[in-house]
Structure formats: C-alpha cells, structure tokens
Design a protein around this motif. Structure first.
Motif, PDB file in Angstrom:
ATOM      1  N   LYS A 173     -37.497  -5.792   8.071  1.00  0.00           N
ATOM      2  CA  LYS A 173     -38.400  -5.146   7.119  1.00  0.00           C
ATOM      3  C   LYS A 173     -38.157  -5.710   5.719  1.00  0.00           C
ATOM      4  CE  LYS A 173     -40.084  -0.640   5.549  1.00  0.00           C
ATOM      5  NZ  LYS A 173     -39.982   0.829   5.675  1.00  0.00           N
ATOM      6  N   ILE A 174     -39.228  -6.173   5.085  1.00  0.00           N
ATOM      7  CA  ILE A 174     -39.162  -6.671   3.704  1.00  0.00           C
ATOM      8  C   ILE A 174     -39.479  -5.509   2.771  1.00  0.00           C
ATOM      9  CG2 ILE A 174     -40.008  -8.388   2.070  1.00  0.00           C
ATOM     10  CD1 ILE A 174     -38.639  -9.584   4.508  1.00  0.00           C
ATOM     11  N   LEU A 175     -38.489  -5.064   2.042  1.00  0.00           N
ATOM     12  CA  LEU A 175     -38.682  -3.920   1.149  1.00  0.00           C
ATOM     13  C   LEU A 175     -39.278  -4.315  -0.205  1.00  0.00           C
ATOM     14  CD1 LEU A 175     -35.370  -2.014   1.885  1.00  0.00           C
ATOM     15  CD2 LEU A 175     -37.638  -1.530   2.803  1.00  0.00           C
ATOM     16  N   ASP A 176     -38.733  -5.395  -0.781  1.00  0.00           N
ATOM     17  CA  ASP A 176     -39.179  -5.744  -2.133  1.00  0.00           C
ATOM     18  C   ASP A 176     -38.716  -7.157  -2.465  1.00  0.00           C
ATOM     19  OD1 ASP A 176     -40.299  -5.507  -4.633  1.00  0.00           O
ATOM     20  OD2 ASP A 176     -38.609  -4.429  -5.510  1.00  0.00           O
ATOM     21  N   VAL A 177     -39.498  -7.828  -3.317  1.00  0.00           N
ATOM     22  CA  VAL A 177     -39.103  -9.112  -3.907  1.00  0.00           C
ATOM     23  C   VAL A 177     -38.656  -8.821  -5.339  1.00  0.00           C
ATOM     24  CG1 VAL A 177     -39.840 -11.422  -4.558  1.00  0.00           C
ATOM     25  CG2 VAL A 177     -40.701 -10.396  -2.450  1.00  0.00           C
ATOM     26  N   VAL A 178     -37.411  -9.134  -5.645  1.00  0.00           N
ATOM     27  CA  VAL A 178     -36.812  -8.788  -6.943  1.00  0.00           C
ATOM     28  C   VAL A 178     -37.006  -9.943  -7.919  1.00  0.00           C
ATOM     29  CG1 VAL A 178     -34.731  -8.054  -8.146  1.00  0.00           C
ATOM     30  CG2 VAL A 178     -35.114  -7.356  -5.762  1.00  0.00           C
ATOM     31  N   GLY A 179     -37.669  -9.659  -9.034  1.00  0.00           N
ATOM     32  CA  GLY A 179     -37.893 -10.690 -10.048  1.00  0.00           C
ATOM     33  C   GLY A 179     -36.753 -10.777 -11.044  1.00  0.00           C
ATOM     34  N   SER A 180     -36.725 -11.866 -11.763  1.00  0.00           N
ATOM     35  CA  SER A 180     -35.752 -12.053 -12.842  1.00  0.00           C
ATOM     36  C   SER A 180     -36.499 -12.530 -14.080  1.00  0.00           C
ATOM     37  CB  SER A 180     -34.677 -13.064 -12.445  1.00  0.00           C
ATOM     38  OG  SER A 180     -35.251 -14.309 -12.098  1.00  0.00           O
ATOM     39  N   THR A 181     -36.051 -12.077 -15.212  1.00  0.00           N
ATOM     40  CA  THR A 181     -36.713 -12.421 -16.461  1.00  0.00           C
ATOM     41  C   THR A 181     -35.969 -13.554 -17.156  1.00  0.00           C
ATOM     42  OG1 THR A 181     -37.400 -11.589 -18.630  1.00  0.00           O
ATOM     43  CG2 THR A 181     -35.411 -10.624 -17.708  1.00  0.00           C
ATOM     44  N   GLY A 182     -36.741 -14.503 -17.677  1.00  0.00           N
ATOM     45  CA  GLY A 182     -36.159 -15.599 -18.451  1.00  0.00           C
ATOM     46  C   GLY A 182     -36.269 -15.293 -19.927  1.00  0.00           C
ATOM     47  N   LEU A 183     -35.124 -15.149 -20.589  1.00  0.00           N
ATOM     48  CA  LEU A 183     -35.082 -14.771 -21.992  1.00  0.00           C
ATOM     49  C   LEU A 183     -34.520 -15.912 -22.829  1.00  0.00           C
ATOM     50  CD1 LEU A 183     -33.595 -11.178 -21.625  1.00  0.00           C
ATOM     51  CD2 LEU A 183     -36.009 -11.799 -21.867  1.00  0.00           C
ATOM     52  N   GLN A 184     -35.159 -16.146 -23.935  1.00  0.00           N
ATOM     53  CA  GLN A 184     -34.606 -17.055 -24.943  1.00  0.00           C
ATOM     54  C   GLN A 184     -34.130 -16.202 -26.110  1.00  0.00           C
ATOM     55  OE1 GLN A 184     -36.916 -19.940 -27.634  1.00  0.00           O
ATOM     56  NE2 GLN A 184     -36.125 -21.297 -26.048  1.00  0.00           N
ATOM     57  N   ILE A 185     -32.860 -16.345 -26.458  1.00  0.00           N
ATOM     58  CA  ILE A 185     -32.250 -15.510 -27.499  1.00  0.00           C
ATOM     59  C   ILE A 185     -31.927 -16.382 -28.698  1.00  0.00           C
ATOM     60  CG2 ILE A 185     -30.329 -13.978 -28.044  1.00  0.00           C
ATOM     61  CD1 ILE A 185     -30.942 -14.551 -24.434  1.00  0.00           C
ATOM     62  N   LYS A 186     -32.399 -15.967 -29.857  1.00  0.00           N
ATOM     63  CA  LYS A 186     -32.186 -16.739 -31.077  1.00  0.00           C
ATOM     64  C   LYS A 186     -31.575 -15.856 -32.158  1.00  0.00           C
ATOM     65  CE  LYS A 186     -35.777 -20.286 -30.613  1.00  0.00           C
ATOM     66  NZ  LYS A 186     -36.959 -20.918 -31.257  1.00  0.00           N
ATOM     67  N   TYR A 187     -30.668 -16.477 -32.898  1.00  0.00           N
ATOM     68  CA  TYR A 187     -30.094 -15.827 -34.084  1.00  0.00           C
ATOM     69  C   TYR A 187     -30.190 -16.821 -35.227  1.00  0.00           C
ATOM     70  CZ  TYR A 187     -26.686 -13.781 -37.285  1.00  0.00           C
ATOM     71  OH  TYR A 187     -26.068 -13.262 -38.402  1.00  0.00           O
ATOM     72  N   ASP A 188     -30.965 -16.484 -36.245  1.00  0.00           N
ATOM     73  CA  ASP A 188     -31.203 -17.397 -37.366  1.00  0.00           C
ATOM     74  C   ASP A 188     -31.107 -16.630 -38.680  1.00  0.00           C
ATOM     75  OD1 ASP A 188     -32.012 -19.283 -39.176  1.00  0.00           O
ATOM     76  OD2 ASP A 188     -33.773 -19.926 -38.057  1.00  0.00           O
ATOM     77  N   PRO A 189     -29.928 -16.630 -39.314  1.00  0.00           N
ATOM     78  CA  PRO A 189     -29.771 -15.895 -40.578  1.00  0.00           C
ATOM     79  C   PRO A 189     -30.585 -16.476 -41.726  1.00  0.00           C
ATOM     80  CG  PRO A 189     -27.638 -16.457 -39.597  1.00  0.00           C
ATOM     81  CD  PRO A 189     -28.667 -17.251 -38.886  1.00  0.00           C
ATOM     82  N   GLY A 190     -31.124 -17.686 -41.545  1.00  0.00           N
ATOM     83  CA  GLY A 190     -31.886 -18.304 -42.621  1.00  0.00           C
ATOM     84  C   GLY A 190     -33.324 -17.844 -42.704  1.00  0.00           C
ATOM     85  N   ILE A 191     -33.795 -17.092 -41.711  1.00  0.00           N
ATOM     86  CA  ILE A 191     -35.203 -16.687 -41.689  1.00  0.00           C
ATOM     87  C   ILE A 191     -35.595 -15.842 -42.907  1.00  0.00           C
ATOM     88  CG2 ILE A 191     -36.855 -15.207 -40.463  1.00  0.00           C
ATOM     89  CD1 ILE A 191     -35.886 -16.378 -37.879  1.00  0.00           C
ATOM     90  N   PRO A 192     -34.799 -14.836 -43.334  1.00  0.00           N
ATOM     91  CA  PRO A 192     -35.203 -14.083 -44.536  1.00  0.00           C
ATOM     92  C   PRO A 192     -35.347 -14.989 -45.762  1.00  0.00           C
ATOM     93  CG  PRO A 192     -33.487 -12.905 -43.342  1.00  0.00           C
ATOM     94  CD  PRO A 192     -33.591 -14.247 -42.704  1.00  0.00           C
ATOM     95  N   ILE A 193     -34.470 -15.981 -45.885  1.00  0.00           N
ATOM     96  CA  ILE A 193     -34.568 -16.904 -47.015  1.00  0.00           C
ATOM     97  C   ILE A 193     -35.854 -17.710 -46.921  1.00  0.00           C
ATOM     98  CG2 ILE A 193     -33.421 -18.801 -48.234  1.00  0.00           C
ATOM     99  CD1 ILE A 193     -30.781 -17.855 -47.052  1.00  0.00           C
ATOM    100  N   VAL A 194     -36.197 -18.142 -45.703  1.00  0.00           N
ATOM    101  CA  VAL A 194     -37.431 -18.902 -45.498  1.00  0.00           C
ATOM    102  C   VAL A 194     -38.650 -18.049 -45.841  1.00  0.00           C
ATOM    103  CG1 VAL A 194     -38.885 -20.022 -43.764  1.00  0.00           C
ATOM    104  CG2 VAL A 194     -36.419 -20.428 -43.760  1.00  0.00           C
ATOM    105  N   TYR A 195     -38.645 -16.783 -45.439  1.00  0.00           N
ATOM    106  CA  TYR A 195     -39.772 -15.892 -45.743  1.00  0.00           C
ATOM    107  C   TYR A 195     -39.934 -15.710 -47.257  1.00  0.00           C
ATOM    108  CZ  TYR A 195     -40.365 -14.548 -40.836  1.00  0.00           C
ATOM    109  OH  TYR A 195     -40.621 -14.561 -39.500  1.00  0.00           O
ATOM    110  N   ILE A 196     -38.817 -15.525 -47.946  1.00  0.00           N
ATOM    111  CA  ILE A 196     -38.881 -15.400 -49.410  1.00  0.00           C
ATOM    112  C   ILE A 196     -39.414 -16.685 -50.019  1.00  0.00           C
ATOM    113  CG2 ILE A 196     -37.505 -15.110 -51.505  1.00  0.00           C
ATOM    114  CD1 ILE A 196     -35.607 -13.330 -49.892  1.00  0.00           C
ATOM    115  N   GLY A 197     -38.962 -17.822 -49.487  1.00  0.00           N
ATOM    116  CA  GLY A 197     -39.436 -19.108 -49.977  1.00  0.00           C
ATOM    117  C   GLY A 197     -40.938 -19.277 -49.788  1.00  0.00           C
TER     118      GLY A 197
END
Length: 457
Positions: free
Chosen positions: A376-400
């Motif tokens: 019996k096939i109950l379910d096909v389990v998916g997986s999510t592909g995530l891209q994680i970014k950390y960029d402290p310069g973004i607020p400076i770029v927005y102000i610029g």
C-alpha cells in the motif's frame, strides 16, 4: 638660532608623495573617462554573474560549459573557475573594481562637486552696467523702479539679496538644490558600493533540501565572505511544517509552497511564515527563499506491518526530466522486492519488478498485490529546496538607492541667477542658468513684460 636639518629633510620627503598624488594620481582618479570605463566593466561582469549560474559545484560547470565546443569560442568551465565567474561578486578583482570606482567618485566629489557648490553659494552684486554685457540674457529698460522687481521675483520663488546701504542693486537666485543634487548622487552611489562590498565580505549563502516535517539548522554554507560569521544562526532552528505544490489542470507546476516555523532552543515557535517564490521568510537578517523542490521519500505499508518511510533518490535521466526512485523489499530476507518511481508530488507511483518490467501504476492511498504481499502506497513525501542568504550590506544599499533617487530628482532643478541695477532712469537686468535655458528665458521675458506694464501704468 639653529635649524633642525633632519626635520626639514623629513618634511621634504613627506611632501614628495603628496605632490605626486595631487599632480599624477588625483587627475587620473577624477577623470570622467575612467569612471565611465569602470562603470562599464562593473556592469559587464555584473551581467556575467547573472547569466552564469553562481555557486554551483564543479561538475555543473564541466557539464554545461565543456571545453569542446567552448561557448563563444573561449568560455569553458576552466575559464569560469580560474577567473572566478562562478562567484563573481565575491572575487577580489570585482571588489577591487568597486573600491576603485568608489574612490574615483569620492575624489570627484571633493575636487569638483564641492568646489562647484561653494562657487555657486558665492555671489556678488553687479554695480557696473558693463558687467551685464557678460550675461547670456540681459536688458535695459527706462522708467522702471527696482522696487517693482522684488515682488515679481518673490512670486517666482527667488531668494532675494539687497544691500541695506544701497537700494539700487539686487541679486536673486533659486534652485541651489540643483547644485547639491550631483553630490547626493555621488554619495548614494558610494553607499551602494560600500553596501555591496560589506555584504560580500560579511555575508554568506547556504542551500538546504529539507523533507516535509523535518527540523533543521542552517549548515550547508556554499559561499561566505572573508569576514563572515555564522553567529547569527545560533540559538534557533527552522521546522518545515509542510511542503506542497499546486499544479495546473494540464499537470504543470503552478507554484510550490513551504510552511515554515522558526523555533528557539526549547522548540517554541517564535516566527511563522508560508513562503513561495518571491515571498521569503526573514528572521534576524537571514532570508529563506523558496527555490527548488524534490521528493525525499515514500510512505508504504506491507500487509499489516507498521508504516515505513523509505528514502527516494534522484535518478540520472541524462537530462530527460527529474525522476526519483527507491526499492521496497517484499521478503524478510531481502531476496525479492520491487522498485518504486515517482516524478512529482501528485501521488502517482510506478512499480517495476526485478527485471525492470512495469507491474502497475498506483496513486497514494491505493494498494496492490506484489510478490504475495499487499503493498500500500500511503504518501509521497516532498522536500523543499531553500536558498538562505545573509547580507548585512542590504540596508546600506537601500539607503544608497534612496539617496541616489533623491539626488537625481534634485539635479533636475536649475540654478538660476538674476542681477539688477538702477542707474538714474535706466534699469539694468540680466541673468543666467545652468540648464533649461529656454524655460529660464521665458521666465525672464515674462518678468520683463510685467515690469514694462507696471512702468506704463
């Protein structure tokens, strides 16, 4: 009295590099041609960083950018990795270009824009009729009073200056903000460059493929700056509550979603977001983007056995689409079994025997007899592909960017100046502007017509 020759020599030695910088280096840095060339080079490599996939494994570039035939005759995986086109925005030479361009703009600001602003703020009265001949626009009128000009200039938003000791001369100006605009533009661009450099040096990027229902901490860092620190990732984790895909009526993917919860060390939810493409989760400056999906496993049951979740692996289809597969034993000694294949999360599973023959096609929730057992096939389990970014310069770029747009708007204001002098019955008036010459001429002619009409009355 004696002179310290050693100190004198030291001062002379110090003045040599200063003179060299002023006479040789500074003119090159402030050259508009250099700024244009640097801007074009930065734009070119920025485009290459958009076209060429960034941060992939070497095998990806070897497969997509082979040596024979080379793309455009020269672009191969070796060129990409040697030059650093697989991580353009973090290469030393790209950051050096940004620094050089920012230095050029800064030097131009201090040597040209600020002196131009100071010159615009300095003015003098024209107390001689001959001085009006030097102006681009001037006129002589009879029987006009200087006092009649003041309300007309005030009406058109000119700032008026008059000598309290001399009532026969006048100076007026408006649009001085137009002289400040280019300086704000330069400051905005420099801040954008600084934000980009700071983000490249201190930020990081990670990729994770997480099964629906799992909890994880960000570990798979694929790019990071020289001064990057992962301290921001401490003391919290993320749980994928659910991952699902919406399909179109024709079976194509419409959108895929991840329901995410941010958890503290005690497992308590402190943030929650349903993310999809262009709608990320942001927490403490870390941004989670929905970028990919996969199949992590399949949940099955044999007869009355407990539920098993078997992992599914991505198969090599030679570029003919994505397909996941696993093997299910049908005997306790693992001497027999069947293969399960799935291509999406719509619940359809293909079942093959040991000889590679298709036995049947079933959907989630259905069961089928295989090798003497009920599968019996109950379910096909998916997986999510995530891209994680950390960029402290973004607020400076927005102000610029904000300063850049503000400076561009300010630069559209014309710096207009008007001088007036009254010598007996003759009235002299003239003016100049740095742009919008036709508009300025119409404005001055309108003032002259009003003055003439006033004089007639």
């Amino acid at each position: 009295m004696t002179v310290d020759n050693t100190t004198s020599k030291d001062l002379n030695l110090f003045s040599i590099p200063v003179r060299f910088l002023r006479r040789e280096i500074l003119p090159v840095l402030t050259d508009l041609r250099l700024a244009i060339i640097l801007l074009l080079i930065i734009a070119l490599f920025s485009v290459s960083g958009t076209v060429i996939e960034q941060g992939q494994i070497p095998a990806f570039y070897q497969s997509n950018y082979p040596e024979h035939p080379a793309l455009f005759g020269f672009l191969t995986w070796k060129v990409i990795q040697v030059v650093g086109l697989d991580h353009v925005y973090r290469t030393w030479w790209f950051l050096a270009l940004l620094v050089l361009f920012g230095t050029s703009l800064t030097a131009c600001t201090f040597t040209r824009q600020l002196p131009a602003l100071k010159a615009a703020q300095k003015w003098q009265y024209y107390d001689e009729p001959r001085k009006f001949n030097k102006l681009a626009l001037s006129a002589e009128l009879d029987g006009i009073s200087l006092t009649s000009l003041t309300p007309l200039l005030a009406k058109t938003r000119y700032k008026i200056f008059q000598d309290p000791e001399k009532n026969d001369i006048l100076y007026a100006r408006k649009g001085i903000v137009g002289r400040i605009g280019p300086i704000i533009v330069h400051i905005g661009i420099v801040m954008i460059l600084l934000g980009g450099i700071w983000g490249a040096m201190t930020g990081f990027m990670a990729q994770e493929m997480i099964a629906s229902g799992d909890t994880f901490q960000v570990r798979n860092i694929i790019e990071s700056g020289a001064w990057s620190s992962q301290d921001v990732l401490k003391d919290w984790s993320v749980r994928v509550n659910r991952f699902w895909i919406d399909y179109t009526p024709k079976g194509g993917i419409d959108q895929f979603y991840s329901d995410l919860s941010v958890l503290d060390n005690d497992g308590k939810e402190i943030d929650h977001e349903k993310i999809y493409v262009n709608q990320p989760l942001r927490y403490h400056g870390v941004v989670f983007y929905q970028t990919d999906w996969g199949i992590s496993g399949v949940r099955v049951k044999l007869n009355n056995s407990p539920i098993f979740q078997l992992p599914m692996a991505l198969l090599d289809t030679k570029g003919k689409g994505r397909l996941w597969g696993t093997w299910v034993p049908t005997k306790p000694d693992l001497s027999a079994g069947v293969s399960l294949l799935a291509k999406d999360l719509q619940g359809m599973v293909l079942i093959y025997d040991a000889q590679g023959k298709l036995i049947n096609t079933v959907r989630a929730g259905m069961s089928i007899p295989v090798n003497g057992v009920n599968l019996k096939i109950l379910d096909v389990v998916g997986s999510t592909g995530l891209q994680i970014k950390y960029d402290p310069g973004i607020p400076i770029v927005y102000i610029g960017f904000t300063l850049l747009m503000l400076g561009v708007v300010m630069s559209y204001f014309s710096h207009s100046q008007i001088w007036a002098l009254q010598k007996g019955n003759i009235f002299y008036i003239g003016g100049k502007t740095n742009r919008a010459q036709v508009t300025f001429e119409r404005e001055v002619l309108g003032i002259l017509e009003q003055l003439t009409d006033t004089g007639k009355k």
